[in-house]
Design an enzyme around this catalytic site. Structure first.
Site, PDB file in Angstrom:
ATOM      1  N   LYS A 122      -3.237  -2.193  10.558  1.00  0.00           N
ATOM      2  CA  LYS A 122      -4.500  -2.614   9.038  1.00  0.00           C
ATOM      3  C   LYS A 122      -4.537  -3.881   8.627  1.00  0.00           C
ATOM      4  CE  LYS A 122      -2.776   2.033   7.551  1.00  0.00           C
ATOM      5  NZ  LYS A 122      -3.645   3.091   6.884  1.00  0.00           N
ATOM      6  N   GLN A 146      -2.077   1.704  15.236  1.00  0.00           N
ATOM      7  CA  GLN A 146      -1.302   2.238  14.132  1.00  0.00           C
ATOM      8  C   GLN A 146      -0.479   3.196  15.100  1.00  0.00           C
ATOM      9  OE1 GLN A 146      -3.261   3.930  10.797  1.00  0.00           O
ATOM     10  NE2 GLN A 146      -1.004   4.773  10.182  1.00  0.00           N
ATOM     11  N   GLU A 199      -9.204   4.293  -0.823  1.00  0.00           N
ATOM     12  CA  GLU A 199      -8.058   4.096  -2.195  1.00  0.00           C
ATOM     13  C   GLU A 199      -8.942   3.231  -3.703  1.00  0.00           C
ATOM     14  OE1 GLU A 199      -4.442   2.145  -0.474  1.00  0.00           O
ATOM     15  OE2 GLU A 199      -5.167   3.086   1.259  1.00  0.00           O
ATOM     16  N   HIS A 225      -3.097  13.942   1.575  1.00  0.00           N
ATOM     17  CA  HIS A 225      -3.153  13.311   2.316  1.00  0.00           C
ATOM     18  C   HIS A 225      -2.075  13.751   3.202  1.00  0.00           C
ATOM     19  CE1 HIS A 225      -4.697   9.576   5.384  1.00  0.00           C
ATOM     20  NE2 HIS A 225      -3.749   9.367   4.382  1.00  0.00           N
ATOM     21  N   ASP A 280       0.903  -0.875  -0.052  1.00  0.00           N
ATOM     22  CA  ASP A 280      -0.226   0.017  -0.084  1.00  0.00           C
ATOM     23  C   ASP A 280       0.665   1.460  -0.011  1.00  0.00           C
ATOM     24  OD1 ASP A 280      -2.880   1.401   0.013  1.00  0.00           O
ATOM     25  OD2 ASP A 280      -2.997   1.461   2.504  1.00  0.00           O
ATOM     26  N   GLU A 284      -9.669   3.734   4.995  1.00  0.00           N
ATOM     27  CA  GLU A 284      -9.022   4.953   3.507  1.00  0.00           C
ATOM     28  C   GLU A 284      -9.743   4.560   2.440  1.00  0.00           C
ATOM     29  OE1 GLU A 284      -4.565   4.397   4.314  1.00  0.00           O
ATOM     30  OE2 GLU A 284      -5.062   5.829   5.666  1.00  0.00           O
ATOM     31  N   ASP A 335      -8.930   0.957   3.277  1.00  0.00           N
ATOM     32  CA  ASP A 335      -7.858   0.499   4.147  1.00  0.00           C
ATOM     33  C   ASP A 335      -8.609   0.307   4.988  1.00  0.00           C
ATOM     34  OD1 ASP A 335      -5.778  -0.030   4.799  1.00  0.00           O
ATOM     35  OD2 ASP A 335      -4.262   1.532   4.883  1.00  0.00           O
ATOM     36  N   GLU A 374      -8.762  12.420   8.846  1.00  0.00           N
ATOM     37  CA  GLU A 374      -8.381  13.908   8.277  1.00  0.00           C
ATOM     38  C   GLU A 374      -9.874  14.391   8.387  1.00  0.00           C
ATOM     39  OE1 GLU A 374      -6.575  11.615   4.918  1.00  0.00           O
ATOM     40  OE2 GLU A 374      -6.064  13.759   4.504  1.00  0.00           O
ATOM     41  N   THR A 416      -8.823  -5.626   3.912  1.00  0.00           N
ATOM     42  CA  THR A 416      -8.490  -4.281   3.492  1.00  0.00           C
ATOM     43  C   THR A 416     -10.033  -5.387   2.544  1.00  0.00           C
ATOM     44  OG1 THR A 416      -6.242  -4.305   3.821  1.00  0.00           O
ATOM     45  CG2 THR A 416      -7.905  -3.897   1.347  1.00  0.00           C
ATOM     46  N   ARG A 437      -7.136   3.367  14.309  1.00  0.00           N
ATOM     47  CA  ARG A 437      -5.536   5.041  14.282  1.00  0.00           C
ATOM     48  C   ARG A 437      -5.072   4.341  15.736  1.00  0.00           C
ATOM     49  NH1 ARG A 437      -5.114   5.741   9.236  1.00  0.00           N
ATOM     50  NH2 ARG A 437      -7.016   6.504   8.160  1.00  0.00           N
TER      51      ARG A 437
HETATM   52 CA    CA Z   1      -3.708   3.170   3.109  1.00  0.00          CA
END
Ligand code: CA
Length: 389
Positions: free
Chosen positions: A231, A218, A179, A113, A106, A177, A211, A337, A235, A215
């Site tokens: 993560k 992480q 993507e 971002h 990834d 996420e 994804d 975000e 996915t 948090r």
């Molecule tokens: Ca990602």
């Protein structure tokens, strides 16, 4: 019989024709192509055992010339007669993971971002780290936990930072996420790097990718080697693989890369990005519209970077673009975000929310320009959060 009429304005017209793996009426999973509101069973209409396989890998491994020929054959077929048993209403089929995932990597290719995350995680430093504009940053993810859209996601548990040392428990900051994922059709042997100009010879197609990211797990684990358990639990990808051959009209110039210029192995003769519009829906309410055209690094540069050190690439390799975020607040592809680290909640159906609650449902859709002013759809990737076990 003939293929039923494609509804006017369908985003699954003859210029799209995404591939997937489906089963119907208790039959075995096999390859199909979506045409309007129907799935055409390729194992029934094309005389090649690769289409009876339970993944697209054997077909993808046949290579670029075969992808071009098969697409032309399918476009020809659907204008004529096909056997009735080769057609299924899309609502009557089960869609499966379309590929056998080889390796999964990834990237982190959106400047918006990466800058937002830099400001949130390192408020007193430059948002972008010194390497970011010189190479497409990535981490190696977990291929065995890539799931097809529709699978429920169990809230992960793990370590997070507490007041007096680490605490173990269900993640309290579960995020998404938005993507795109790119799928390698034919790879390269070890020590044979792929030039960015040879992208289309190697990459078969693209999917929408979510994804899922814990948090809190992480943030505690990621220094110094990057994301791992925050993560690797799941996915999700969309079931329809849009061929790169269908995306010719979606090509746009890259938005940056003048200062600094990339190193020669990352330079393309004609650098291009993709004008693909995503929409993130949270419990039925659209919350973000991430624009893929804003991405700094191109899919071709990412593949070139993956192989420049001598690493081989294989049929079924999947690489994610990284979260897609644009310059505007409503273009951010993660809740980290959108809620600015949990400080500014988003109102969903009248309720203030920051990260995912149990039973929340996320759907990401995407569409792109196709031939003659029409558009094509990637379908969607969706998932619902189940309580921690
Ligand atoms: Ca990602």
């Amino acid at each position: 019989m003939t293929v039923p009429d494609i509804p006017p304005g369908s985003l699954f017209g003859v210029d799209n024709l995404p591939y997937g793996i489906f089963s119907a009426g208790g039959g075995t999973p096999r390859a199909g192509v979506r045409v309007g509101e129907h799935v055409l069973d390729l194992s029934a209409v094309l005389d090649d055992p690769v289409f009876a396989a339970g993944s697209l890998n054997p077909f993808m491994a046949q290579g670029y010339d075969r992808w071009v020929a098969a697409r032309a054959q399918i476009q020809d077929l659907i204008t004529g007669d096909v056997p009735a048993e080769a057609l299924h209403a899309v609502d009557d089929v089960t869609l499966h993971l379309p590929i056998e995932v080889a390796d999964y990597v990834d990237f982190y290719a959106s400047e918006h971002h990466a800058s937002n995350v830099g400001r949130l995680f390192r408020p007193d430093a430059e948002p972008l780290l010194p390497n970011w504009k010189h190479l497409p940053v990535a981490y190696h993810g977990r291929a065995g936990t890539v799931y097809v859209s529709g699978r429920d996601i169990v809230r992960p548990s793990g370590q997070r930072k507490g007041e007096n040392g680490p605490v173990f428990g269900p993640s309290q900051r579960l995020d998404i996420e938005a993507e795109l994922g790119f799928i390698v059709g034919t790879g390269t042997p070890a020590n044979t790097p792929i030039s960015p100009d040879d992208f289309a010879q190697h990459v078969f197609g693209a999917v929408i990718l979510n994804d899922w990211s814990a948090r809190d797990i992480q943030a505690w684990e990621y220094v110094p080697l990057g994301p791992n358990l925050g993560k690797s639990f799941a996915t999700s990808i969309s079931p329809w693989v849009v061929p790169i051959l269908a995306l010719e009209n979606a090509r746009v110039p890259l938005p940056g890369q003048t200062t600094p210029k990339p190193l020669p192995y990352l330079r393309e003769t004609d650098p291009w990005g993709l004008n693909i519009d995503l929409t993130v829906t949270w419990n039925g309410q659209p919350v973000a519209h991430p624009p893929y055209r804003e991405m700094y690094w191109s899919p071709a540069q990412m593949l070139a970077h993956l192989t420049i050190n001598g690493a081989s690439a294989r049929t079924g390799d999947l690489y994610g673009s990284g979260t897609i975020s644009g310059p505007n607040q409503d273009q951010r592809g993660s809740f980290l975000e959108l809620s600015w680290g949990g400080k500014t909640p988003i109102t969903i159906n009248g309720k203030p929310k920051t990260f995912l609650d149990d039973n929340d449902e996320i759907t990401i859709t995407a569409s792109a320009p196709a031939a003659n002013g029409s558009r094509l759809s990637f379908g969607d990737v969706s998932g619902r959060i189940l309580p921690a076990r």
